[in-house]
Design an enzyme around this catalytic site. Structure first.
Site, PDB file in Angstrom:
ATOM      1  N   SER A   1       8.084  10.302  -1.973  1.00 44.05           N
ATOM      2  CA  SER A   1       7.610  11.503  -1.263  1.00 44.05           C
ATOM      3  C   SER A   1       6.783  11.150  -0.036  1.00 44.05           C
ATOM      4  CB  SER A   1       6.793  12.395  -2.204  1.00 44.05           C
ATOM      5  OG  SER A   1       5.641  11.731  -2.690  1.00 44.05           O
TER       6      SER A   1
ATOM      7  N   HIS B   1       0.402   4.302  -2.646  1.00 42.12           N
ATOM      8  CA  HIS B   1       0.114   5.669  -2.205  1.00 42.12           C
ATOM      9  C   HIS B   1       1.257   6.629  -2.532  1.00 42.12           C
ATOM     10  CE1 HIS B   1      -3.437   5.063   0.767  1.00 42.12           C
ATOM     11  NE2 HIS B   1      -3.532   4.266  -0.283  1.00 42.12           N
TER      12      HIS B   1
ATOM     13  N   ASP C   1     -10.299  -9.672   2.544  1.00 46.04           N
ATOM     14  CA  ASP C   1     -10.671 -10.911   1.849  1.00 46.04           C
ATOM     15  C   ASP C   1     -11.094 -11.919   2.908  1.00 46.04           C
ATOM     16  OD1 ASP C   1     -10.800 -13.351   0.577  1.00 46.04           O
ATOM     17  OD2 ASP C   1      -8.838 -13.224  -0.382  1.00 46.04           O
TER      18      ASP C   1
ATOM     19  N   SER D   1      -9.330 -15.741   2.483  1.00 48.49           N
ATOM     20  CA  SER D   1      -7.910 -16.051   2.716  1.00 48.49           C
ATOM     21  C   SER D   1      -7.120 -14.752   2.844  1.00 48.49           C
ATOM     22  CB  SER D   1      -7.354 -16.901   1.568  1.00 48.49           C
ATOM     23  OG  SER D   1      -7.620 -16.291   0.317  1.00 48.49           O
TER      24      SER D   1
ATOM     25  N   HIS E   1      -6.071  -6.294  -2.683  1.00 42.82           N
ATOM     26  CA  HIS E   1      -6.921  -6.380  -1.501  1.00 42.82           C
ATOM     27  C   HIS E   1      -7.257  -7.827  -1.149  1.00 42.82           C
ATOM     28  CE1 HIS E   1      -8.530  -1.952  -1.476  1.00 42.82           C
ATOM     29  NE2 HIS E   1      -7.229  -2.057  -1.256  1.00 42.82           N
ATOM     30  N   THR E   2      -6.606  -8.766  -1.827  1.00 44.06           N
ATOM     31  CA  THR E   2      -6.716 -10.161  -1.421  1.00 44.06           C
ATOM     32  C   THR E   2      -5.930 -10.421  -0.141  1.00 44.06           C
ATOM     33  OG1 THR E   2      -6.494 -12.447  -2.161  1.00 44.06           O
ATOM     34  CG2 THR E   2      -4.736 -10.942  -2.795  1.00 44.06           C
TER      35      THR E   2
ATOM     36  N   ARG F   1       0.825  -1.205   0.000  1.00 42.58           N
ATOM     37  CA  ARG F   1       0.000   0.000   0.000  1.00 42.58           C
ATOM     38  C   ARG F   1       0.868   1.267   0.000  1.00 42.58           C
ATOM     39  NH1 ARG F   1      -3.017   2.884   4.314  1.00 42.58           N
ATOM     40  NH2 ARG F   1      -4.997   3.646   3.451  1.00 42.58           N
TER      41      ARG F   1
ATOM     42  N   ASN G   1      -3.819   8.497   4.387  1.00 47.99           N
ATOM     43  CA  ASN G   1      -2.667   7.938   5.104  1.00 47.99           C
ATOM     44  C   ASN G   1      -2.730   8.057   6.616  1.00 47.99           C
ATOM     45  OD1 ASN G   1      -1.341   7.203   2.687  1.00 47.99           O
ATOM     46  ND2 ASN G   1      -0.554   9.287   2.448  1.00 47.99           N
TER      47      ASN G   1
ATOM     48  N   PRO H   1      -7.528   7.180  -4.638  1.00 47.32           N
ATOM     49  CA  PRO H   1      -8.949   6.827  -4.555  1.00 47.32           C
ATOM     50  C   PRO H   1      -9.379   6.571  -3.107  1.00 47.32           C
ATOM     51  CG  PRO H   1      -7.887   5.624  -6.338  1.00 47.32           C
ATOM     52  CD  PRO H   1      -6.784   6.299  -5.573  1.00 47.32           C
TER      53      PRO H   1
ATOM     54  N   ASP I   1       8.350   8.449  -6.191  1.00 45.73           N
ATOM     55  CA  ASP I   1       9.532   9.241  -5.838  1.00 45.73           C
ATOM     56  C   ASP I   1       9.861   9.239  -4.349  1.00 45.73           C
ATOM     57  OD1 ASP I   1       7.449  10.707  -4.834  1.00 45.73           O
ATOM     58  OD2 ASP I   1       7.951  12.581  -5.863  1.00 45.73           O
TER      59      ASP I   1
ATOM     60  N   VAL J   1       1.102  10.061  -6.070  1.00 41.73           N
ATOM     61  CA  VAL J   1       1.348  11.459  -5.687  1.00 41.73           C
ATOM     62  C   VAL J   1       2.748  11.850  -6.165  1.00 41.73           C
ATOM     63  CG1 VAL J   1       1.416  13.121  -3.796  1.00 41.73           C
ATOM     64  CG2 VAL J   1      -0.084  11.118  -3.636  1.00 41.73           C
TER      65      VAL J   1
ATOM     66  N   GLY K   1       4.277  10.865  -8.649  1.00 38.50           N
ATOM     67  CA  GLY K   1       4.997   9.735  -9.210  1.00 38.50           C
ATOM     68  C   GLY K   1       5.719   8.947  -8.139  1.00 38.50           C
TER      69      GLY K   1
END
Length: 328
Positions: free
Chosen positions: A77, A67, A246, A249, A194-195, A63, A95, A164, A75, A71, A73
């Site tokens: 940040s 994330h 999930d 599993s 998100h599995t 994640r 965040n 998103p 990099d 933002v 690219g």
């Protein structure tokens, strides 16, 4: 003859030289082949130790990469703490109180600085850690293009606006992916991450109690699943209570996430809309639910594509000594 031998010797070393370079802003899996040949193994070792201590860390590290890339690219940040002119992205809505794994990145960076000081970027660490997190939980592997450099800035507004949100509509989510050069196939495949992992009650409470602002739950949510979630996630309070993304599993990277969506058992609204709100994404969900290898192949391709979002290369940015702050 001497001239021919000289030319042949140049040709023999040129591929090795190219492995350590980034040309024309392009990334290369062999970028650290000579400058830091142990880089991949160091990242893999630290991530493996972290995931062994806490399986959830694999999803958290993946994640962070997502994330970060959405933002400015890919990099690094996201890793910057607030200081001086920098307002950290860690305090953004996506965040705050949820982004985690920064200590693992610190540990990786510390070991890399001992092995090859000032060589491996924090942005590349995030990219490698995401791939290793997939592999360690049973998911696919892929060759990670490398050679990113670290930004000397962060964007709190970019983090708030570009990533998103769990309650976004399908079209809003797709628009945010399109803005990064990613399409609907990338959206569905990458959502498959998100599995593994968990989400906080605050991210899915709306679906349980007030989906459309009229005090009614989301009726597309499978009823027994919804009832179980309501037992864990109250109407108010308990924002940080976790539920698995999930239900089948949660610790294994597989395609059960997509099977859940077909059964209306996606945890987040942003998950379920992939099946309920768009014909093309629905067909992709069905395809990946039926064929795990197809999902793994596309996930690998889409992760490489996401990792290529606006990287800093050449003389742009810097190689941070500490991922939490720019070099002074």
């Amino acid at each position: 003859m001497a001239r021919l031998l000289f030319v042949l010797s140049l040709l023999s070393i040129l591929p090795l030289y190219l492995c350590d370079q980034s040309y024309g802003g392009k990334l290369n899996p062999g970028y650290y082949a000579h400058s830091c040949p142990q880089a991949g193994e160091i990242v893999r070792s630290v991530v493996a130790q972290a995931v062994a201590r806490e399986t959830r860390m694999a999803a958290s590290l993946m994640r962070l990469h997502f994330h970060d890339c959405f933002v400015q690219g890919c990099d690094g940040s996201l890793l910057l703490d607030s200081s001086g002119r920098i307002v950290s992205e860690k305090s953004s809505n996506p965040n705050s109180k949820s982004a985690r794994g920064f200590e693992v990145v610190d540990q990786i960076k510390a070991q890399l600085e001992k092995e090859c000081p000032g060589t491996v970027s924090c942005a590349d660490i995030l990219t490698l850690a995401a791939r290793d997190s997939s592999v360690l939980t049973g998911g696919p592997s892929w060759m990670v293009p490398l050679g990113r450099r670290d930004s000397r800035s962060a964007s709190l507004s970019g983090s708030n606006n570009n990533i998103p949100a769990p309650n976004n509509t399908f079209q809003t989510i797709l628009s945010k992916f399109n803005r990064q050069g990613l399409d609907v196939t990338d959206l569905v495949a990458l959502s498959g991450s998100h599995t593994i992992g968990f989400s906080r009650c605050t991210s899915f409470r709306q679906r349980l109690y007030n989906q459309s602002g009229n005090g009614s739950p989301d009726m597309t949510l499978e009823q027994s699943f919804a009832a179980n979630l309501r037992q864990k996630c109250p109407r108010s309070g308990g924002d940080q209570i976790l539920s698995v993304l999930d239900i089948v599993s949660a610790a294994k990277f597989d395609n059960s996430y997509f099977k859940n969506l077909i059964e209306n058992m996606g945890l987040l609204n942003s998950d379920q809309v992939l099946f309920s709100s768009n014909d093309k994404s629905r067909e992709l969900v069905k395809k990946y639910a039926e064929d795990q290898e197809e999902f793994f192949e596309q996930f690998s391709e889409s992760m490489i594509k996401m990792g290529n979002i606006s990287p800093l290369t050449g003389s742009s940015g810097e190689i941070r000594k500490d991922c939490r702050k720019i070099n002074s």
